[in-house]
Structures are given as C-alpha cells and as structure tokens.
Design a protein around this motif. Sequence first.
Motif, short mmCIF file in Angstrom:
data_model
loop_
_atom_site.label_atom_id
_atom_site.label_comp_id
_atom_site.label_asym_id
_atom_site.label_seq_id
_atom_site.Cartn_x
_atom_site.Cartn_y
_atom_site.Cartn_z
N SER A 165 0.87 -0.96 0.43
CA SER A 165 -0.19 -0.23 -0.16
C SER A 165 0.41 1.10 -0.02
O SER A 165 0.34 1.99 -0.71
N SER A 166 1.87 1.79 0.88
CA SER A 166 2.74 2.27 0.91
C SER A 166 3.65 3.01 -0.22
O SER A 166 3.44 3.72 -0.84
N THR A 167 4.52 1.17 -0.98
CA THR A 167 4.97 1.61 -1.64
C THR A 167 3.85 2.07 -3.13
O THR A 167 4.48 2.97 -4.17
N SER A 168 3.13 1.44 -3.34
CA SER A 168 1.74 1.69 -4.32
C SER A 168 1.25 3.23 -4.72
O SER A 168 0.96 4.12 -5.73
N ARG A 169 0.61 4.03 -3.12
CA ARG A 169 0.93 4.88 -3.40
C ARG A 169 1.60 5.98 -3.74
O ARG A 169 1.29 7.37 -4.40
N GLY A 170 2.61 5.58 -3.40
CA GLY A 170 4.45 6.68 -3.42
C GLY A 170 4.37 6.73 -4.82
O GLY A 170 5.32 7.73 -5.13
N ASP A 183 11.39 5.14 0.23
CA ASP A 183 11.39 5.90 -0.34
C ASP A 183 12.65 4.75 -1.05
O ASP A 183 12.22 4.99 -2.51
N GLU A 184 13.45 3.87 -0.53
CA GLU A 184 14.29 2.81 -1.55
C GLU A 184 13.21 1.86 -2.33
O GLU A 184 13.74 1.99 -3.18
N VAL A 185 12.51 1.92 -1.82
CA VAL A 185 11.35 0.71 -2.77
C VAL A 185 10.57 1.45 -3.43
O VAL A 185 10.72 1.03 -4.53
N ILE A 186 9.96 2.57 -3.59
CA ILE A 186 9.48 3.35 -4.14
C ILE A 186 10.56 3.67 -5.35
O ILE A 186 9.66 3.94 -6.68
N ASP A 187 11.30 3.52 -5.19
CA ASP A 187 12.49 4.44 -6.10
C ASP A 187 12.95 3.54 -7.75
O ASP A 187 13.32 3.89 -8.21
N LEU A 188 13.37 1.75 -6.64
CA LEU A 188 13.05 1.01 -7.58
C LEU A 188 11.76 0.83 -8.17
O LEU A 188 12.30 -0.43 -9.31
N VAL A 189 11.11 0.96 -7.88
CA VAL A 189 9.78 0.74 -8.48
C VAL A 189 9.45 1.25 -9.69
O VAL A 189 9.04 1.58 -10.98
#
Length: 236
Positions: free
Chosen positions: A28-33, A219-225
């Motif tokens: 959820s946090s990653t997808s929204r970000g 933030d790092e996971v969001i960057d990867l996606v």
Amino acid sequence: MSSSAPAPASPTRGLVVAIDGPSGSGKSSTSRGVANRLGLRYLDTGAMFRAMTWWLLRAGIDVHDADAVSARVSEPGIESGTDPLAPTIVVDGVDVGVAIRGDDVTGAVSRVSSVPQVRARLLQLQRNLIADATTTGGIVVEGRDIGSVVAPDAPVKVYLTADAAARAVRRAAEEGGSDVAATEASLLARDTIDSGRATAPLVMADGAVHIDTTPYTLDEVIDLVVALVEAVEAPA
C-alpha cells in the motif's frame, strides 16, 4: 518505512503498474508513493474485498458459507476513490475506510476472497476502474492477483515480499502497537489461505520483478519501482 515523495510528474497515458504481495510487504505505501511520484491514479483492490466482507458481516451473512456469500455478492454498491493521497472506499454511500480495518473484517476477508463469485464481481469493477484511469493517464494497482489475473498485460509487474518478522512489526505498528507475535501468526495464516485458494491464488505473476523490501526504506522501494517504470517507458 517512511516516505517524502516529490511533486508528481506528468501522467503517463495508458500505463498500468501491477503490485502484488502478501500482507505487510509494503504494497500500500509503495503503491501510493509510486502513484504520487508519477502522477498516476491508485487502486487498492484489497480494500474492495474488505468492503465486500464488511457488507456481508453487517448483513448477517455467514462468511464461511460460500453459497450464502455467492448469493448476495451482486447487492452492495462498492466505489473506490483513486487519488493516491486520499484513497476512499464507499459501500452504498457509506464511507467504510475505517470500518474495513476492524478485527472482524480482517479475520474474515480471506474466506470471503476465496469465493469465486466475489472475485468475479470485483474483478469486473477493478477492470472498469483501470480502463477509466488509463484513458487519461495511468494507474498503480495493488493486490494479490493483479499481475496474474486482473491486469496480466500490465507493462510493469512487481511482487513485493518481506521477512515475516519484519512484516509483523510493520503491521503491528500500523495497528497501534498490536502484539507482534500474534500479528505474525495472523499474517502467516492469511498467507496460507491466500496462496492455497483455488481461484486467483497469491502467486508471483509471470514477468514480475521480485523485490524483498526487508532491508529497504519506503523511499528506496519507491525508487526501485519508479526505475522499473522509467525503464519500460524510456524510448527504444
């Protein structure tokens, strides 16, 4: 994990980003970000299953009786708001964003989600929302069968996981300090149900990129996606 996303970029027309994974993996946090970072819409399909479960429980339906559940799935009106900064879920005009996170719904949602008629009803709603979003931009969709069933042609498919202990700590924190050991046991039990159901089980879709989020910040996971999206969208 925590996030401080920059201002959204211009929407990418027709883009679908499918993000799957078990509870507590950071979907959820990653997808929204990611949606906010790229200026895309956002859809939490898990909230739709929780909304259906909430309605069934409120209607007094035995959620362990698949026939009773399947007989009523067409009745509730379920509407999902797709703003990544303020996603909403409404059932028959009632905002259930808080109610669907209660223990009663959490304990029953996997059983309800395993009923084929429930999945068929919500699948159509999900695909309609995806189609609407992609006419003007794109959408990030999170769940457990997005890359495998809901949007198998999505150009970006991601499967997030994390160590069970890390997932339990995250989920317990989200729930205001719940018992971590009990939370971990609950997550593992739900994994078993979600992975073992006959219809649309939790699996990593063909072509999905696996990211273990355990050692990363949000933030790092969001960057990867986002990097995966940019790689797909980059001109040949």
